[in-house]
Design a protein around this motif. Structure first.
Motif, PDB file in Angstrom:
ATOM      1  N   ASP A  52       0.814  -1.219   0.000  1.00 47.87           N
ATOM      2  CA  ASP A  52       0.000   0.000   0.000  1.00 47.87           C
ATOM      3  C   ASP A  52       0.844   1.263   0.000  1.00 47.87           C
ATOM      4  O   ASP A  52       0.400   2.314  -0.460  1.00 47.87           O
ATOM      5  N   ALA A  53       2.034   1.189   0.559  1.00 44.98           N
ATOM      6  CA  ALA A  53       2.874   2.376   0.722  1.00 44.98           C
ATOM      7  C   ALA A  53       4.327   1.947   0.810  1.00 44.98           C
ATOM      8  O   ALA A  53       4.641   0.767   1.004  1.00 44.98           O
ATOM      9  N   THR A  54       5.235   2.908   0.656  1.00 41.20           N
ATOM     10  CA  THR A  54       6.667   2.634   0.782  1.00 41.20           C
ATOM     11  C   THR A  54       7.274   3.548   1.829  1.00 41.20           C
ATOM     12  O   THR A  54       6.797   4.661   2.058  1.00 41.20           O
ATOM     13  N   TRP A  55       8.353   3.070   2.448  1.00 41.96           N
ATOM     14  CA  TRP A  55       9.058   3.814   3.494  1.00 41.96           C
ATOM     15  C   TRP A  55      10.549   3.600   3.285  1.00 41.96           C
ATOM     16  O   TRP A  55      11.006   2.470   3.256  1.00 41.96           O
ATOM     17  N   ASN A  56      11.297   4.688   3.115  1.00 43.73           N
ATOM     18  CA  ASN A  56      12.697   4.582   2.722  1.00 43.73           C
ATOM     19  C   ASN A  56      13.634   5.330   3.672  1.00 43.73           C
ATOM     20  O   ASN A  56      14.141   6.397   3.341  1.00 43.73           O
ATOM     21  N   PRO A  57      13.911   4.760   4.849  1.00 43.50           N
ATOM     22  CA  PRO A  57      14.917   5.352   5.732  1.00 43.50           C
ATOM     23  C   PRO A  57      16.346   5.119   5.249  1.00 43.50           C
ATOM     24  O   PRO A  57      17.297   5.646   5.824  1.00 43.50           O
ATOM     25  N   SER A  68      -4.028   1.892   9.157  1.00 44.63           N
ATOM     26  CA  SER A  68      -3.242   0.688   8.943  1.00 44.63           C
ATOM     27  C   SER A  68      -3.022   0.432   7.456  1.00 44.63           C
ATOM     28  O   SER A  68      -3.937   0.572   6.647  1.00 44.63           O
ATOM     29  N   ARG A  69      -1.810   0.039   7.110  1.00 47.50           N
ATOM     30  CA  ARG A  69      -1.499  -0.282   5.710  1.00 47.50           C
ATOM     31  C   ARG A  69      -0.290  -1.205   5.643  1.00 47.50           C
ATOM     32  O   ARG A  69       0.484  -1.314   6.600  1.00 47.50           O
ATOM     33  N   ARG A  70      -0.156  -1.867   4.504  1.00 44.57           N
ATOM     34  CA  ARG A  70       1.039  -2.664   4.244  1.00 44.57           C
ATOM     35  C   ARG A  70       2.117  -1.734   3.712  1.00 44.57           C
ATOM     36  O   ARG A  70       1.897  -0.997   2.748  1.00 44.57           O
ATOM     37  N   ILE A  71       3.296  -1.793   4.306  1.00 43.75           N
ATOM     38  CA  ILE A  71       4.378  -0.878   3.962  1.00 43.75           C
ATOM     39  C   ILE A  71       5.590  -1.668   3.478  1.00 43.75           C
ATOM     40  O   ILE A  71       6.128  -2.516   4.206  1.00 43.75           O
ATOM     41  N   PHE A  72       6.027  -1.397   2.265  1.00 49.80           N
ATOM     42  CA  PHE A  72       7.245  -1.971   1.709  1.00 49.80           C
ATOM     43  C   PHE A  72       8.423  -1.150   2.254  1.00 49.80           C
ATOM     44  O   PHE A  72       8.567   0.032   1.951  1.00 49.80           O
ATOM     45  N   VAL A  73       9.244  -1.785   3.066  1.00 52.84           N
ATOM     46  CA  VAL A  73      10.362  -1.095   3.725  1.00 52.84           C
ATOM     47  C   VAL A  73      11.565  -1.048   2.786  1.00 52.84           C
ATOM     48  O   VAL A  73      12.057  -2.083   2.338  1.00 52.84           O
ATOM     49  N   ASN A  74      12.021   0.172   2.492  1.00 58.56           N
ATOM     50  CA  ASN A  74      13.174   0.389   1.620  1.00 58.56           C
ATOM     51  C   ASN A  74      12.967  -0.151   0.205  1.00 58.56           C
ATOM     52  O   ASN A  74      13.719  -0.987  -0.286  1.00 58.56           O
ATOM     53  N   SER A  75      11.934   0.352  -0.441  1.00 55.30           N
ATOM     54  CA  SER A  75      11.695   0.011  -1.839  1.00 55.30           C
ATOM     55  C   SER A  75      12.799   0.554  -2.739  1.00 55.30           C
ATOM     56  O   SER A  75      12.965   0.095  -3.866  1.00 55.30           O
ATOM     57  N   ALA A 104       4.942   1.132  15.899  1.00 51.00           N
ATOM     58  CA  ALA A 104       3.738   1.366  15.086  1.00 51.00           C
ATOM     59  C   ALA A 104       3.221   0.014  14.584  1.00 51.00           C
ATOM     60  O   ALA A 104       3.243  -0.271  13.376  1.00 51.00           O
ATOM     61  N   PRO A 105       2.730  -0.841  15.489  1.00 53.66           N
ATOM     62  CA  PRO A 105       2.359  -2.206  15.104  1.00 53.66           C
ATOM     63  C   PRO A 105       1.028  -2.305  14.365  1.00 53.66           C
ATOM     64  O   PRO A 105       0.635  -3.410  13.976  1.00 53.66           O
ATOM     65  N   TRP A 106       0.346  -1.171  14.160  1.00 55.67           N
ATOM     66  CA  TRP A 106      -0.915  -1.224  13.412  1.00 55.67           C
ATOM     67  C   TRP A 106      -0.670  -1.360  11.910  1.00 55.67           C
ATOM     68  O   TRP A 106      -1.588  -1.640  11.157  1.00 55.67           O
ATOM     69  N   HIS A 107       0.570  -1.164  11.472  1.00 52.89           N
ATOM     70  CA  HIS A 107       0.934  -1.399  10.073  1.00 52.89           C
ATOM     71  C   HIS A 107       1.495  -2.810   9.914  1.00 52.89           C
ATOM     72  O   HIS A 107       1.859  -3.461  10.899  1.00 52.89           O
ATOM     73  N   THR A 108       1.599  -3.258   8.659  1.00 53.95           N
ATOM     74  CA  THR A 108       2.342  -4.467   8.316  1.00 53.95           C
ATOM     75  C   THR A 108       3.558  -4.042   7.510  1.00 53.95           C
ATOM     76  O   THR A 108       3.437  -3.256   6.568  1.00 53.95           O
ATOM     77  N   TYR A 109       4.721  -4.551   7.876  1.00 52.76           N
ATOM     78  CA  TYR A 109       5.976  -4.135   7.248  1.00 52.76           C
ATOM     79  C   TYR A 109       6.554  -5.277   6.421  1.00 52.76           C
ATOM     80  O   TYR A 109       6.804  -6.366   6.937  1.00 52.76           O
ATOM     81  N   GLN A 110       6.781  -5.015   5.146  1.00 52.43           N
ATOM     82  CA  GLN A 110       7.310  -6.009   4.216  1.00 52.43           C
ATOM     83  C   GLN A 110       8.769  -5.663   3.934  1.00 52.43           C
ATOM     84  O   GLN A 110       9.070  -4.709   3.206  1.00 52.43           O
ATOM     85  N   VAL A 111       9.657  -6.409   4.542  1.00 47.92           N
ATOM     86  CA  VAL A 111      11.099  -6.150   4.447  1.00 47.92           C
ATOM     87  C   VAL A 111      11.703  -7.163   3.486  1.00 47.92           C
ATOM     88  O   VAL A 111      11.679  -8.371   3.752  1.00 47.92           O
ATOM     89  N   LEU A 112      12.251  -6.691   2.386  1.00 39.94           N
ATOM     90  CA  LEU A 112      12.742  -7.572   1.316  1.00 39.94           C
ATOM     91  C   LEU A 112      14.218  -7.317   1.073  1.00 39.94           C
ATOM     92  O   LEU A 112      14.657  -6.166   1.016  1.00 39.94           O
ATOM     93  N   THR A 113      14.985  -8.396   0.915  1.00 36.45           N
ATOM     94  CA  THR A 113      16.429  -8.249   0.722  1.00 36.45           C
ATOM     95  C   THR A 113      16.969  -9.287  -0.246  1.00 36.45           C
ATOM     96  O   THR A 113      16.378 -10.350  -0.438  1.00 36.45           O
ATOM     97  N   LYS A 114      18.108  -8.964  -0.844  1.00 38.31           N
ATOM     98  CA  LYS A 114      18.925  -9.945  -1.554  1.00 38.31           C
ATOM     99  C   LYS A 114      20.115 -10.356  -0.696  1.00 38.31           C
ATOM    100  O   LYS A 114      20.847 -11.273  -1.051  1.00 38.31           O
ATOM    101  N   ARG A 115      20.326  -9.654   0.415  1.00 36.77           N
ATOM    102  CA  ARG A 115      21.431  -9.974   1.338  1.00 36.77           C
ATOM    103  C   ARG A 115      20.908 -10.892   2.445  1.00 36.77           C
ATOM    104  O   ARG A 115      20.865 -10.536   3.621  1.00 36.77           O
ATOM    105  N   ALA A 116      20.510 -12.076   2.072  1.00 35.85           N
ATOM    106  CA  ALA A 116      19.873 -12.987   3.030  1.00 35.85           C
ATOM    107  C   ALA A 116      20.793 -13.334   4.191  1.00 35.85           C
ATOM    108  O   ALA A 116      20.342 -13.433   5.341  1.00 35.85           O
ATOM    109  N   ALA A 117      22.067 -13.542   3.919  1.00 30.66           N
ATOM    110  CA  ALA A 117      22.997 -13.942   4.981  1.00 30.66           C
ATOM    111  C   ALA A 117      23.132 -12.846   6.028  1.00 30.66           C
ATOM    112  O   ALA A 117      23.155 -13.129   7.235  1.00 30.66           O
TER     113      ALA A 117
END
Length: 263
Positions: free
Chosen positions: A11-16, A69-76, A100-113
């Motif tokens: 639903d939204a993006t967040w880029n710290p 509340s929304r689903r947030i893609f962290v660091n798109s 802010a636990p009323w949101h859902t945070y989707q954290v995606l990486t290629k640096r799995a290790a």
């Protein structure tokens, strides 16, 4: 934070964090790099430094101001688990996700290790929260499939795969411990083609494993022209509520959560 994201599964993006470096074939035609480099050299622009890695601490508290509340893609526009991002900064990102636990945070990486390493070092109560979903990108057999095994070893309340851009037939995929599968083709002027048979194989495997399946797009040079229907329909499945699953199987915290005060 950007509301109303064009990314179908959020639903939204967040880029710290901004900026990244290429580490595998899925990065070749990075949309975030293409966008960021347009603005390199422009003073006072958020991407005036192009796609160079940059921490943005003033963005850390942004989700706290979003009451709906929304689903947030962290660091798109980046990857939180790059080596250049200090563990204490990553901890601050997780702290916000706890505050802010009323949101859902989707954290995606290629640096799995590194995600596994960092999440194992942080307090379990900070990381293993139902609103925090941890995922890895899977684009091929050589680089993508090994990330799934690492993800399984990472402490998380919910684990997901973003199989995009899907660059080849992945063969059999071990979906044990995986709660959600997203599949999509590459888009843009140099998009590498994706075959239907590859997608159908993943759909069948997700069905066999009981894992929700989300088909994002066929991609291509004009992705809107190709659409996102598969077998004559769309697949917009989401994982079962991690909150409900955590209530059914409570996680015992090893350490208390230390919530830092964020500016």
């Amino acid at each position: 934070m950007s509301d109303g994201s064009a990314i179908e599964w959020t639903d939204a993006t967040w880029n710290p964090v901004r900026g990244c470096t290429k580490i595998s074939p899925g990065c070749k035609h990075c949309y975030a790099e293409t966008f960021a480099e347009r603005w390199r050299g422009l003073p006072d622009h958020p991407y005036g430094q192009g796609f160079d890695l940059r921490l943005v601490p003033e963005k850390l508290a942004e989700p706290l101001r979003w009451r709906k509340s929304r689903r947030i893609f962290v660091n798109s526009m980046s990857d939180l688990f790059q080596e250049g991002v200090p563990i204490e900064f990553i901890r601050s990102v997780f702290t916000t996700m706890n505050r802010a636990p009323w949101h859902t945070y989707q954290v995606l990486t290629k640096r799995a290790a590194r995600m596994r390493q960092v999440c194992s070092e942080l307090p379990d109560a900070l990381v293993r929260q139902p609103q925090i979903w941890l995922g890895v990108s899977v684009e091929d057999r050589k680089f993508g499939l090994p990330r799934i095994d690492v993800l399984r070893e990472t402490p998380a309340a919910l684990r997901f795969l973003s199989i995009e851009p899907l660059l080849e037939d992945l063969g059999r995929v071990d979906l044990r411990g995986i709660d959600w599968v997203i599949v999509g083709g590459e888009s843009g002027p140099k998009a590498r083609p994706m075959q239907e048979a590859w997608v159908l194989s993943l759909l069948e495997q997700a069905r066999d494993a009981g894992v929700p399946f989300f088909f994002k797009q066929w991609g291509g040079v004009q992705k809107s022209r190709h659409g996102r229907t598969l077998l004559g329909r769309t697949f917009d499945e989401l994982p079962a509520s991690a909150r409900e699953r955590s209530q059914a199987r409570p996680v015992r915290s090893r350490e208390p959560v230390r919530l830092e005060v964020l500016a």
